[in-house]
Write a protein that holds these residues in place. Sequence first.
Motif, PDB file in Angstrom:
ATOM      1  N   ASP A  60     -52.265  42.345 -14.396  1.00  0.00           N
ATOM      2  CA  ASP A  60     -50.974  42.800 -13.875  1.00  0.00           C
ATOM      3  C   ASP A  60     -50.817  42.283 -12.452  1.00  0.00           C
ATOM      4  N   GLY A  61     -49.838  42.818 -11.729  1.00  0.00           N
ATOM      5  CA  GLY A  61     -49.549  42.339 -10.384  1.00  0.00           C
ATOM      6  C   GLY A  61     -50.717  42.447  -9.422  1.00  0.00           C
ATOM      7  N   ARG A  62     -51.509  43.505  -9.553  1.00  0.00           N
ATOM      8  CA  ARG A  62     -52.698  43.636  -8.689  1.00  0.00           C
ATOM      9  C   ARG A  62     -53.658  42.479  -8.943  1.00  0.00           C
ATOM     10  N   ASP A  63     -53.832  42.151 -10.222  1.00  0.00           N
ATOM     11  CA  ASP A  63     -54.721  41.050 -10.583  1.00  0.00           C
ATOM     12  C   ASP A  63     -54.180  39.708 -10.071  1.00  0.00           C
ATOM     13  N   VAL A  64     -52.871  39.532 -10.102  1.00  0.00           N
ATOM     14  CA  VAL A  64     -52.275  38.312  -9.556  1.00  0.00           C
ATOM     15  C   VAL A  64     -52.571  38.226  -8.063  1.00  0.00           C
ATOM     16  N   LEU A  65     -52.353  39.319  -7.344  1.00  0.00           N
ATOM     17  CA  LEU A  65     -52.598  39.331  -5.894  1.00  0.00           C
ATOM     18  C   LEU A  65     -54.058  39.038  -5.564  1.00  0.00           C
ATOM     19  N   ASP A  66     -54.956  39.456  -6.451  1.00  0.00           N
ATOM     20  CA  ASP A  66     -56.397  39.252  -6.224  1.00  0.00           C
ATOM     21  C   ASP A  66     -56.920  37.962  -6.845  1.00  0.00           C
ATOM     22  N   VAL A  71     -48.932  34.094 -13.209  1.00  0.00           N
ATOM     23  CA  VAL A  71     -47.591  34.288 -13.745  1.00  0.00           C
ATOM     24  C   VAL A  71     -47.154  32.950 -14.325  1.00  0.00           C
ATOM     25  N   LEU A  72     -46.845  32.969 -15.620  1.00  0.00           N
ATOM     26  CA  LEU A  72     -46.445  31.757 -16.316  1.00  0.00           C
ATOM     27  C   LEU A  72     -45.066  31.946 -16.923  1.00  0.00           C
ATOM     28  N   ASP A  73     -44.283  30.863 -16.966  1.00  0.00           N
ATOM     29  CA  ASP A  73     -43.029  30.970 -17.698  1.00  0.00           C
ATOM     30  C   ASP A  73     -43.294  30.691 -19.173  1.00  0.00           C
ATOM     31  N   SER A 110     -42.136  40.783 -11.519  1.00  0.00           N
ATOM     32  CA  SER A 110     -42.079  41.035 -10.072  1.00  0.00           C
ATOM     33  C   SER A 110     -42.010  42.528  -9.793  1.00  0.00           C
ATOM     34  N   CYS A 111     -41.025  43.166 -10.387  1.00  0.00           N
ATOM     35  CA  CYS A 111     -40.638  44.511  -9.978  1.00  0.00           C
ATOM     36  C   CYS A 111     -41.106  45.633 -10.895  1.00  0.00           C
ATOM     37  N   GLY A 112     -41.670  45.324 -12.029  1.00  0.00           N
ATOM     38  CA  GLY A 112     -42.074  46.358 -12.982  1.00  0.00           C
ATOM     39  C   GLY A 112     -43.017  47.370 -12.361  1.00  0.00           C
ATOM     40  N   ARG A 113     -42.849  48.635 -12.745  1.00  0.00           N
ATOM     41  CA  ARG A 113     -43.701  49.714 -12.251  1.00  0.00           C
ATOM     42  C   ARG A 113     -44.135  50.559 -13.427  1.00  0.00           C
ATOM     43  N   GLY A 114     -45.441  50.568 -13.706  1.00  0.00           N
ATOM     44  CA  GLY A 114     -45.974  51.399 -14.781  1.00  0.00           C
ATOM     45  C   GLY A 114     -46.102  50.690 -16.110  1.00  0.00           C
ATOM     46  N   ALA A 115     -45.190  49.750 -16.394  1.00  0.00           N
ATOM     47  CA  ALA A 115     -45.247  48.975 -17.631  1.00  0.00           C
ATOM     48  C   ALA A 115     -44.614  47.613 -17.385  1.00  0.00           C
ATOM     49  N   ILE A 116     -45.264  46.583 -17.910  1.00  0.00           N
ATOM     50  CA  ILE A 116     -44.751  45.214 -17.807  1.00  0.00           C
ATOM     51  C   ILE A 116     -44.928  44.533 -19.161  1.00  0.00           C
ATOM     52  N   ASP A 129     -48.247  46.989 -13.227  1.00  0.00           N
ATOM     53  CA  ASP A 129     -47.166  46.784 -12.265  1.00  0.00           C
ATOM     54  C   ASP A 129     -46.937  45.299 -12.062  1.00  0.00           C
ATOM     55  N   GLY A 130     -45.710  44.934 -11.674  1.00  0.00           N
ATOM     56  CA  GLY A 130     -45.402  43.571 -11.308  1.00  0.00           C
ATOM     57  C   GLY A 130     -45.994  43.229  -9.940  1.00  0.00           C
TER      58      GLY A 130
END
Length: 149
Positions: A60-66, A71-73, A110-116, A129-130
């Motif tokens: 999720d977004g935390r994993d992307v930041l770390d 993120v792929l299209d 980007s913006c998802g919270r709780g589910a993506i 999260d996004g």
Amino acid sequence: MDSVLVSACLRGVPCRFDGRSKESEPVAVAIGDRRAVAFCPETAAGLPTPRRPAEIVGGDGRDVLDGRARVLDDTGHDVTEAFVDGARRALEAARRTGCTEALLMPRSPSCGRGAIHDGTFTGELRPGDGVTAALLERHGITVRPAPRG
């Protein structure tokens, strides 16, 4: 007056991947009398509108930041850098305008919270999260998914 960072698409800006917006009465009610700071992390990072749909693959977004997920299209093109850049720009906007809360588009990478979306482009969801939601939370900004309606 309190300020709240709001996904720009929820304020009527046609900036979603499909070129549309998602403005709704429940979002306006949730904002209330606060000043809404409309912001789209994806367009702020230079991604076009419309654009290919994107999902987080490998976490999720935390994993992307770390650095543990990307993120792929839907063609496999890596747009991770743009999503991280957009998240940083959203954080800067929130800080600059005094936002302590964000009301963001559900399920978004980007913006998802709780589910993506789960990264398979099949419409399936998974907990998480996004990228922008994760960065805002890391910096003490309360992130809430927008009410549906």
